[in-house]
Design an enzyme around this catalytic site. Structure first.
Site, PDB file in Angstrom:
ATOM      1  CG  HIS A 176      -2.128  -0.987   1.073  1.00 23.62           C
ATOM      2  ND1 HIS A 176      -3.094  -0.919   0.396  1.00 23.62           N
ATOM      3  CD2 HIS A 176      -2.247  -2.232   1.752  1.00 23.62           C
ATOM      4  CE1 HIS A 176      -4.105  -1.797   0.523  1.00 23.62           C
ATOM      5  NE2 HIS A 176      -3.505  -2.783   1.321  1.00 23.62           N
ATOM      6  CG  ASP A 233      -3.138  -3.495   4.875  1.00 20.43           C
ATOM      7  OD1 ASP A 233      -2.087  -2.962   5.141  1.00 20.43           O
ATOM      8  OD2 ASP A 233      -4.086  -3.099   4.335  1.00 20.43           O
ATOM      9  CD  GLU A 234      -5.549  -5.855   1.160  1.00 16.02           C
ATOM     10  OE1 GLU A 234      -6.713  -6.236   0.934  1.00 16.02           O
ATOM     11  OE2 GLU A 234      -5.391  -4.516   1.040  1.00 16.02           O
ATOM     12  CB  ALA A 235       2.849  -7.189   2.435  1.00 17.46           C
TER      13      ALA A 235
END
Ligand code: NGO
Length: 497
Positions: free
Chosen positions: A248, A311-313
């Site tokens: 992100h 998150d969401e790496a």
């Protein structure tokens, strides 16, 4: 008397108090009533002035705040700090008789929470500046109250769309009405970097220049951010800043090519895909960057927490993610802050006491608790305020399904994940992601009326909570939300008044 001037029933308070016993009479607040506060100086005095302002601006009264010894004058509102350990940091006791309103707390924060109860016992018109309602009456009775959880939050995503200082302050005021105490600001994402960092100025100069859909974006200067923090603190709300990493991060990478592994800056991004960007976790320069950012953010933030996202790496290799989290955790610690991140942190080694914010993967969250993490509960199917209410909602996403007002209310933060105990749960938080939200009116439409339900889950005991009883109380808040000018969704299934 107009309907908005009628005193609400004694049991219409949200969040539901631990104990509320109506006495059947009324107290009338006269235009020259006094607010007697002990001690009159410091935080307690400031909280008393907050109450006076709230009443004065709608009624035109000139309630005076002052100290006082002995028996308070008839008709006074009495606020008092007392060594009442059992009330805890935010608890209070409220006694309304025909002669006085008396609010007692151990700390000023407890007085502030109690004032929100008094506020909800006053006619809704008290919320509208210049409304001139009268006479102002409150039903009599006694309330004893304290929160179940210390962390009762809402998150605003100011990265996908940017919201200015005043919008955020208004949101804080609406949170405060429902006794929420944590404002998590999601300050950075692929689409925008929203907090000025002196040592890396292009983050905002370039990285803050757009947003989802290609609009102008924006960012907070250090002074703006301080103004938000100070305002929140006057409402006993702690700001938790989030700098999302290593994923992100497209806005940062677009601003500084040295943060990418190939040294090439990507373009700014205005879409809503996730999981494609990563800081280069194998470069030392990345850790200099993280240290600088954490140092500056920590210095601007009086609250004890710093959120690193995590998150969401999906564009970071698992082993590199673990090494990255370990190093960043040490940096956050070195700057005196307590680490919080999304549940994915459970994939790394964590120190006990790390806070993990659960959003959708119970397995990873359980791994984090097994490593001694504490939980903030934000299950997407219940607490994500950006999910559509139903398929016809004009705003919002639907990847976690639809979440109507009942879904958002009818759950328990401890029972949500089997095997998690009350001790492991710090509280609840309702994230509001802003991919589809362009204005503060959009934000209000998604947050209200679901946010008061999340606030009640965080504050009130699980025993005795029921949707059928709650929806009546929520319906009674319609006139108050209207008086506040909140753009709330008139959800079906709620008996709106
Ligand atoms: C996910 C994702 C966010 C999205 C959001 C939309 C988390 C923790 N990461 O939640 O980037 O904006 O869903 O609902």
């Amino acid at each position: 008397m107009s309907p908005t001037a009628a005193p609400p029933p004694f049991d219409a308070v949200i969040p539901k108090p631990v104990a509320a016993v109506p006495a059947g009479g009324v107290f009338t607040l006269s235009p020259d009533a006094r607010i007697v506060v002990t001690p009159a100086s410091g935080d307690a005095g400031r909280v008393a002035s907050y109450l006076a302002e709230l009443v004065n601006r709608s009624t035109g009264y000139e309630l005076q705040v002052g100290g006082g010894r002995g028996t308070p004058p008839a008709g006074a509102i009495v606020l008092r700090l007392q060594e009442r350990r059992a009330l805890g940091a935010e608890g209070y006791e409220l006694r309304v008789t025909p002669e006085h309103v008396t609010l007692v707390a151990l700390r000023a924060a407890g007085l502030f929470r109690g004032i929100q109860t008094i506020r909800q016992l006053l006619p809704p018109a008290v919320e509208r500046p210049g409304a001139r309602p009268g006479p102002l009456r409150i039903r009599t009775g006694t309330i004893r109250d304290r929160p179940r959880f210390p962390w009762r939050g809402a998150m605003l995503d100011v990265a996908r769309h940017f919201f200015g200082v005043r919008d955020v302050q208004r949101f804080v005021d609406l949170m405060a009405l429902y006794k929420l105490n944590v404002l998590h600001l999601h300050l950075t994402d692929d689409q925008g970097w929203r907090l000025a960092i002196r040592s890396w100025p292009r983050l905002t100069a370039h990285g803050g220049s757009t947003q989802v859909g290609g609009g102008r974006g924006g960012f907070y200067t250090a002074a703006d951010y301080r103004a938000i923090v100070a305002y929140a603190s006057s409402r006993y709300v702690t700001v938790v800043p989030e700098i999302d990493m290593p994923g992100h991060t497209n806005a940062a990478l677009a601003s500084y090519p040295e943060l990418t592994c190939n040294g090439v800056a990507p373009s700014l991004y205005t879409g809503i895909e996730v999981g494609f960007s990563s800081l280069c976790t194998t470069k030392e320069r990345t850790y200099e960057f993280v240290s600088d950012v954490v140092r500056e953010v920590a210095a601007l933030t009086p609250g004890p927490y710093l959120h690193i996202g995590g998150d969401e790496a999906k564009a970071t290799k698992p082993a590199e993610y673990r090494a990255f989290v370990r190093r960043v955790a040490a940096i956050v610690r070195a700057h005196g802050k307590r680490l919080i991140g999304w549940e994915e942190l459970g994939r790394a080694d964590l120190r006990p006491g790390t806070i993990v914010q659960h959003w959708h993967d119970e397995r990873v969250t359980r791994r984090a608790t097994a490593r001694g993490a504490k939980l903030v509960m934000s299950p997407a199917t219940r607490a994500y305020l950006d999910m559509k209410y139903d398929p016809s909602s004009p705003l919002g996403l639907q990847w976690a399904g639809t979440t109507d007002v009942r879904d958002a209310y009818d759950w328990d933060p401890v029972a949500q994940i089997p095997g998690v105990s009350e001790r492991q749960v710090l509280g609840v938080e309702a994230p509001l992601w802003s991919e589809t939200l362009r204005t503060i009116g959009d934000v209000e439409h998604m947050a209200f009326p679901r946010l008061p339900g999340i606030a009640e889950i965080g504050w009130s005991r699980a025993a005795g909570r029921s949707w059928n009883e709650y929806r009546e109380r929520l319906g009674a808040h319609g006139p108050r939300l209207r008086a506040l000018g909140v753009n709330f969704y008139r959800a079906p299934g709620v008996p709106w008044r």
